[in-house]
Design a protein around this motif. Structure first.
Motif, PDB file in Angstrom:
ATOM      1  N   ILE A  25       0.698  -1.186   0.199  1.00 18.55           N
ATOM      2  CA  ILE A  25      -0.037  -0.114   0.030  1.00 18.55           C
ATOM      3  C   ILE A  25       0.919   1.209  -0.039  1.00 18.55           C
ATOM      4  O   ILE A  25       0.455   2.346  -0.423  1.00 18.55           O
ATOM      5  N   ILE A  26       2.045   1.271   0.531  1.00 18.78           N
ATOM      6  CA  ILE A  26       2.878   2.302   0.443  1.00 18.78           C
ATOM      7  C   ILE A  26       3.162   2.612  -0.914  1.00 18.78           C
ATOM      8  O   ILE A  26       3.395   3.752  -1.506  1.00 18.78           O
ATOM      9  N   PHE A  27       3.451   1.506  -1.803  1.00 21.71           N
ATOM     10  CA  PHE A  27       3.816   1.937  -3.375  1.00 21.71           C
ATOM     11  C   PHE A  27       2.418   2.138  -3.885  1.00 21.71           C
ATOM     12  O   PHE A  27       2.600   2.993  -4.686  1.00 21.71           O
ATOM     13  N   GLN A  28       1.284   1.582  -3.474  1.00 18.28           N
ATOM     14  CA  GLN A  28       0.055   1.998  -4.251  1.00 18.28           C
ATOM     15  C   GLN A  28      -0.200   3.567  -3.873  1.00 18.28           C
ATOM     16  O   GLN A  28      -0.431   4.234  -4.824  1.00 18.28           O
ATOM     17  N   GLN A  29       0.204   4.052  -2.717  1.00 14.34           N
ATOM     18  CA  GLN A  29       0.013   5.289  -2.555  1.00 14.34           C
ATOM     19  C   GLN A  29       0.935   6.218  -3.374  1.00 14.34           C
ATOM     20  O   GLN A  29       0.819   7.648  -3.414  1.00 14.34           O
ATOM     21  N   LEU A  30       2.169   5.671  -3.613  1.00 21.66           N
ATOM     22  CA  LEU A  30       3.153   6.429  -4.486  1.00 21.66           C
ATOM     23  C   LEU A  30       2.601   7.003  -5.608  1.00 21.66           C
ATOM     24  O   LEU A  30       2.839   7.802  -6.388  1.00 21.66           O
ATOM     25  N   TYR A  31       1.391   6.469  -6.392  1.00 18.58           N
ATOM     26  CA  TYR A  31       0.742   6.562  -7.506  1.00 18.58           C
ATOM     27  C   TYR A  31       0.448   8.152  -7.426  1.00 18.58           C
ATOM     28  O   TYR A  31       0.569   8.891  -8.101  1.00 18.58           O
ATOM     29  N   ASN A  32      -0.614   8.290  -6.285  1.00 18.46           N
ATOM     30  CA  ASN A  32      -1.053   9.745  -5.858  1.00 18.46           C
ATOM     31  C   ASN A  32       0.101  10.692  -5.568  1.00 18.46           C
ATOM     32  O   ASN A  32      -0.156  11.846  -5.900  1.00 18.46           O
ATOM     33  N   ILE A  33       0.985  10.147  -4.779  1.00 20.97           N
ATOM     34  CA  ILE A  33       1.883  11.004  -4.210  1.00 20.97           C
ATOM     35  C   ILE A  33       2.797  11.676  -5.629  1.00 20.97           C
ATOM     36  O   ILE A  33       3.112  12.662  -5.705  1.00 20.97           O
ATOM     37  N   ALA A  34       3.008  10.710  -6.319  1.00 22.33           N
ATOM     38  CA  ALA A  34       3.912  10.913  -7.534  1.00 22.33           C
ATOM     39  C   ALA A  34       3.347  11.968  -8.208  1.00 22.33           C
ATOM     40  O   ALA A  34       3.761  12.943  -8.713  1.00 22.33           O
ATOM     41  N   ASP A  35       1.953  11.841  -8.551  1.00 23.03           N
ATOM     42  CA  ASP A  35       1.153  12.735  -9.348  1.00 23.03           C
ATOM     43  C   ASP A  35       1.339  14.106  -8.462  1.00 23.03           C
ATOM     44  O   ASP A  35       1.464  15.228  -9.336  1.00 23.03           O
ATOM     45  N   PHE A  37       3.364  15.197  -6.610  1.00 21.10           N
ATOM     46  CA  PHE A  37       4.863  15.848  -6.513  1.00 21.10           C
ATOM     47  C   PHE A  37       5.122  16.368  -7.573  1.00 21.10           C
ATOM     48  O   PHE A  37       5.726  17.545  -7.942  1.00 21.10           O
ATOM     49  N   VAL A  38       4.827  15.641  -8.895  1.00 18.02           N
ATOM     50  CA  VAL A  38       5.330  16.332 -10.284  1.00 18.02           C
ATOM     51  C   VAL A  38       4.424  17.362 -10.663  1.00 18.02           C
ATOM     52  O   VAL A  38       4.988  18.294 -11.364  1.00 18.02           O
ATOM     53  N   MET A 269      -6.241  24.974  -0.390  1.00 23.13           N
ATOM     54  CA  MET A 269      -6.271  23.788  -1.152  1.00 23.13           C
ATOM     55  C   MET A 269      -4.776  23.129  -1.273  1.00 23.13           C
ATOM     56  O   MET A 269      -4.926  21.966  -1.385  1.00 23.13           O
ATOM     57  N   ALA A 270      -3.696  23.843  -1.870  1.00 14.79           N
ATOM     58  CA  ALA A 270      -2.685  23.354  -2.103  1.00 14.79           C
ATOM     59  C   ALA A 270      -2.056  22.737  -0.745  1.00 14.79           C
ATOM     60  O   ALA A 270      -1.689  21.439  -1.033  1.00 14.79           O
ATOM     61  N   GLY A 271      -1.993  23.613   0.226  1.00 17.11           N
ATOM     62  CA  GLY A 271      -1.304  22.859   1.366  1.00 17.11           C
ATOM     63  C   GLY A 271      -2.195  21.630   1.835  1.00 17.11           C
ATOM     64  O   GLY A 271      -1.471  20.537   2.168  1.00 17.11           O
ATOM     65  N   TYR A 272      -3.527  21.656   1.791  1.00 20.24           N
ATOM     66  CA  TYR A 272      -4.386  20.758   2.189  1.00 20.24           C
ATOM     67  C   TYR A 272      -4.118  19.386   1.399  1.00 20.24           C
ATOM     68  O   TYR A 272      -4.005  18.179   1.452  1.00 20.24           O
ATOM     69  N   SER A 273      -3.983  19.778  -0.112  1.00 22.28           N
ATOM     70  CA  SER A 273      -3.714  18.585  -0.975  1.00 22.28           C
ATOM     71  C   SER A 273      -2.297  17.774  -0.680  1.00 22.28           C
ATOM     72  O   SER A 273      -2.308  16.704  -0.773  1.00 22.28           O
ATOM     73  N   ALA A 274      -1.215  18.601  -0.451  1.00 24.41           N
ATOM     74  CA  ALA A 274      -0.136  18.021   0.104  1.00 24.41           C
ATOM     75  C   ALA A 274      -0.316  17.270   1.183  1.00 24.41           C
ATOM     76  O   ALA A 274       0.131  15.931   1.356  1.00 24.41           O
ATOM     77  N   SER A 275      -0.904  17.761   2.430  1.00 23.18           N
ATOM     78  CA  SER A 275      -1.131  17.242   3.633  1.00 23.18           C
ATOM     79  C   SER A 275      -1.937  15.934   3.676  1.00 23.18           C
ATOM     80  O   SER A 275      -1.619  14.863   4.421  1.00 23.18           O
ATOM     81  N   MET A 337       9.138  20.025   6.348  1.00 25.83           N
ATOM     82  CA  MET A 337       9.877  19.316   4.958  1.00 25.83           C
ATOM     83  C   MET A 337       8.983  18.391   4.292  1.00 25.83           C
ATOM     84  O   MET A 337       9.405  18.276   3.225  1.00 25.83           O
ATOM     85  N   LEU A 338       8.094  17.688   4.949  1.00 26.57           N
ATOM     86  CA  LEU A 338       7.334  16.641   4.030  1.00 26.57           C
ATOM     87  C   LEU A 338       6.480  17.457   3.103  1.00 26.57           C
ATOM     88  O   LEU A 338       6.198  17.123   1.976  1.00 26.57           O
ATOM     89  N   VAL A 339       5.697  18.307   3.601  1.00 22.36           N
ATOM     90  CA  VAL A 339       4.863  19.400   2.872  1.00 22.36           C
ATOM     91  C   VAL A 339       5.675  19.991   1.674  1.00 22.36           C
ATOM     92  O   VAL A 339       5.117  19.993   0.531  1.00 22.36           O
ATOM     93  N   ASN A 340       6.928  20.336   1.980  1.00 20.62           N
ATOM     94  CA  ASN A 340       7.695  21.139   1.096  1.00 20.62           C
ATOM     95  C   ASN A 340       8.021  20.120   0.001  1.00 20.62           C
ATOM     96  O   ASN A 340       8.341  20.627  -1.378  1.00 20.62           O
ATOM     97  N   ILE A 341       7.799  18.960  -0.111  1.00 22.42           N
ATOM     98  CA  ILE A 341       8.361  17.985  -1.133  1.00 22.42           C
ATOM     99  C   ILE A 341       7.319  18.231  -2.311  1.00 22.42           C
ATOM    100  O   ILE A 341       7.578  17.961  -3.442  1.00 22.42           O
ATOM    101  N   PHE A 342       6.150  18.573  -1.915  1.00 18.91           N
ATOM    102  CA  PHE A 342       5.175  18.597  -2.927  1.00 18.91           C
ATOM    103  C   PHE A 342       5.197  19.994  -3.663  1.00 18.91           C
ATOM    104  O   PHE A 342       4.195  20.052  -4.601  1.00 18.91           O
TER     105      PHE A 342
END
Length: 427
Positions: A25-35, A37-38, A269-275, A337-342
């Motif tokens: 599920i960590i890798f499954q969530q990478l789909y959405n996190i990658a979207d 992030f990019v 919206m952007a801050g919520y989207s990341a967190s 730091m984590l929110v800044n990744i996005f």
């Protein structure tokens, strides 16, 4: 490799079975996190807001796929635990056929109604076009989402949590690379993010279904299995529909909450989207561990080994609390730091909103994890009424409080709704 969960030390068996599920599920969530992030790093803050805004609607579709996954997984687990291998094959084909029909209906709804949903949740004009574009592409990939979920449900039911982990690890890492390629090299914008997900999910689905078919052929059974069974469909539906309703109403609730958040502007919206991506990573991971406990419970009930169910529940609680400890520490101490990744040069409003959400919500992961383990046992035992009561208590409180508290406290009030809803539902 199929695994019998009805023998061996319950705690060790559950840990060995659930940890690959957690990795999956960590890798499954990478789909959405990658979207996200990019979109945030290589396109802009509005693109991040658009992807996050669309994500809340895609969760409705995922809710139906998840419900089909749970229905198939619990039913097949019970039959596998009882050594009824012919019925296992029939249950899988019955679940696949019925899920395919549901998928087609949802595609029709998505093609015709996504713009209306975006309007309903007060999507700002500056992100509307990108949100609609992302959803249009996503809807055409729904068959991959559904049949991949059926395949992973079968793997889990047969006690195999390693095969889906391998598929997800490969496809998720590929998705990150293709996301970046489509956006930076081909300049495809938000469309590139969506097409990358479509492509990688499609390949993963085809491979997973092929392995499931081969795995089922290896199970011993007398004669040619029946392709469809009304009786097994009924048993599938009894488990799947409450799971679909649970996830669907949660998704609808999240859409209502997204509408409240949209009223605060694109920065919030952007801050919520990341967190919320980081939050969903945890919640979905804990839910998946709960699903593993459902498989463990169902197999042992099928084998009439009730004492193992009780031992599995205690072991499940220890497992999720041990996983929550480092995650909570990371979110509390490293939220910025984590929110800044996005985001690339985020506004102060976006950063403050994301960090604030994590600091308010994350300490209560210990609470919600207890509820999700309990949910897993209830589903595996077929006690769906009790399961639904806890779920709707959480949802109604969370949505109602988000609306009410937002008027008095602003966005902070929305964040506070999560812990209150989780706590009462857990009790």
């Amino acid at each position: 490799m199929n695994k019998d969960l009805t023998v061996g030390d319950p705690a060790k068996v559950l840990w060995k079975f659930c940890l690959p599920l957690f990795g999956s599920i960590i890798f499954q969530q990478l789909y959405n996190i990658a979207d996200s992030f990019v979109a945030g790093k290589f396109i802009g803050e509005n693109a991040l807001a658009a992807v996050g805004n669309s994500y809340e609607i895609t969760l409705i579709f995922i809710a139906f796929a998840f419900g089909c996954n749970i229905g198939c997984s619990v039913l097949v687990s019970q039959l596998f635990g009882a050594r009824e291998y012919g019925d296992v094959k029939t249950a899988v084909s019955t679940a696949a056929l019925s899920s395919g029909l549901v998928c087609l209906l949802l595609m029709l709804v998505g093609i015709l109604g996504c713009d209306g949903l975006l309007t309903l949740i007060n999507t700002p004009e500056e992100v509307f076009a990108d949100s609609a574009l992302y959803l249009d592409i996503y809807v055409w990939g729904l068959p991959f989402v559904f049949f991949y979920n059926i395949a992973t449900g079968v793997f889990s039911a047969l006690g195999d949590s390693k095969t889906p982990f391998i598929f997800l690890a490969a496809s998720s890492l590929s998705n990150i690379a293709v996301d970046i390629l489509f956006v930076t090299a081909f300049k495809m914008g938000v469309a590139g993010v969506a097409w990358a997900t479509f492509l990688c999910q499609g390949i993963s689905c085809v491979l997973a279904v092929a392995v499931v078919i081969r795995r089922l052929k290896q199970l011993p059974s007398q004669g040619k299995p029946v392709l469809f069974s009304g009786d097994l469909l009924g048993r599938f539906v009894v488990i799947a529909i409450p799971s679909v309703l649970q996830q669907s109403f949660i998704s609808v609730g999240n859409i209502v909450i997204q509408g409240v958040i949209n009223s605060f502007g694109s920065g919030v919206m952007a801050g919520y989207s990341a967190s919320v991506k980081l939050n969903n990573l945890v919640i979905t991971s804990l839910t998946t561990l709960g699903n593993g406990i459902s498989n463990f419970t169902a197999q042992n009930i099928g084998a009439s080994k009730m004492e193992r169910v009780r031992s599995g529940f205690k072991a499940g609680l220890k497992l999720v609390w041990m996983l929550c400890l480092p995650i909570v520490a990371l979110y509390l101490l490293g939220g910025r730091m984590l929110v800044n990744i996005f985001m690339n040069e985020p506004s102060e409003v976006a950063m403050a909103s994301g960090v604030q959400f994590l600091r308010i919500v994350s300490p209560f992961y210990f609470v919600v994890s207890c509820k999700l383990v309990s949910d897993g046992v209830l589903r595996g035992a077929g006690l769906m009424k009790e399961f639904m009561v806890a779920t709707f208590t959480d949802l109604i409180l969370r949505v109602g409080l988000a609306i009410a508290l937002s008027k008095a406290l602003g966005a902070v009030g929305v964040w506070c709704a999560w812990p209150i809803g989780w706590s009462i539902a857990m009790v």
